[in-house]
Design a protein around this motif. Structure first.
Motif, PDB file in Angstrom:
ATOM      1  N   GLU A 123       1.031  -1.016   0.172  1.00 35.54           N
ATOM      2  CA  GLU A 123       0.006   0.009  -0.023  1.00 35.54           C
ATOM      3  C   GLU A 123       0.791   1.354  -0.211  1.00 35.54           C
ATOM      4  OE1 GLU A 123      -2.685  -0.356   3.139  1.00 35.54           O
ATOM      5  OE2 GLU A 123      -3.963  -1.864   2.068  1.00 35.54           O
ATOM      6  N   THR A 124       2.001   1.140   0.808  1.00 37.06           N
ATOM      7  CA  THR A 124       3.146   2.439   0.882  1.00 37.06           C
ATOM      8  C   THR A 124       3.443   2.562  -0.654  1.00 37.06           C
ATOM      9  OG1 THR A 124       3.300   1.982   3.027  1.00 37.06           O
ATOM     10  CG2 THR A 124       4.898   3.158   1.757  1.00 37.06           C
ATOM     11  N   ARG A 147       1.115   3.942  -2.776  1.00 38.04           N
ATOM     12  CA  ARG A 147       0.784   5.644  -2.715  1.00 38.04           C
ATOM     13  C   ARG A 147       2.060   6.383  -3.280  1.00 38.04           C
ATOM     14  NH1 ARG A 147      -0.503   3.965   3.003  1.00 38.04           N
ATOM     15  NH2 ARG A 147      -2.978   3.595   2.930  1.00 38.04           N
TER      16      ARG A 147
END
Length: 148
Positions: A51-52, A55
């Motif tokens: 997810e990081t 992003r």
């Protein structure tokens, strides 16, 4: 040998531009994030790293796009400034070629102001100096002819 750079033998044959170095750095960070996410035993920690990375993707893409577009925009501004400078130079030289001494003085004043601009180089200064010398010679010849 005279005039050679002593560190030229040790310099790399090809150097990446700044945006290329940034791209390599970003891709390295993203690769390490994905590798770390896959290497972790816990699915939750791996998912957080994915997810990081997801992003960071749009931010990295925007940064790379800005690094690509920024030099182009700067070059366009410089070209516009030089185009306007040449237009003003043409106008000033046309004023200098007229018979009216007030218009010639105005042309010289414009040339003097164009000579002080920070964005042009030595070639443009030489061009302005040549025009001013030619106008001064023409004025001297005109004055000598009127005295006779």
């Amino acid at each position: 040998m005279k005039g050679r750079d002593p560190g030229a033998e040790n310099a790399p044959a090809h150097k990446l531009p700044v945006w290329g170095e940034v791209l390599v750095g970003v891709l390295t960070v993203l690769t390490l994030l994905f590798f770390s996410a896959l290497a972790l035993d816990s699915a939750g920690q791996g998912l957080e790293l994915f997810e990081t990375a997801v992003r960071l993707g749009p931010i990295c893409a925007a940064t790379i796009a800005w690094l690509g577009v920024s030099p182009t925009m700067r070059n366009n501004r410089e070209q516009d400034l030089l185009k306007e400078w040449h237009s003003n130079l043409r106008w000033a030289t046309e004023l200098c070629a007229r018979e009216n001494s007030q218009q010639v003085a105005l042309g010289i004043a414009i040339l003097d102001s164009l000579d002080d601009l920070p964005f042009h180089g030595e070639g443009e200064n030489t061009l302005i100096d040549a025009v001013i010398v030619a106008v001064a010679l023409q004025y001297d010849q005109t004055e000598e002819g009127s005295e006779s």
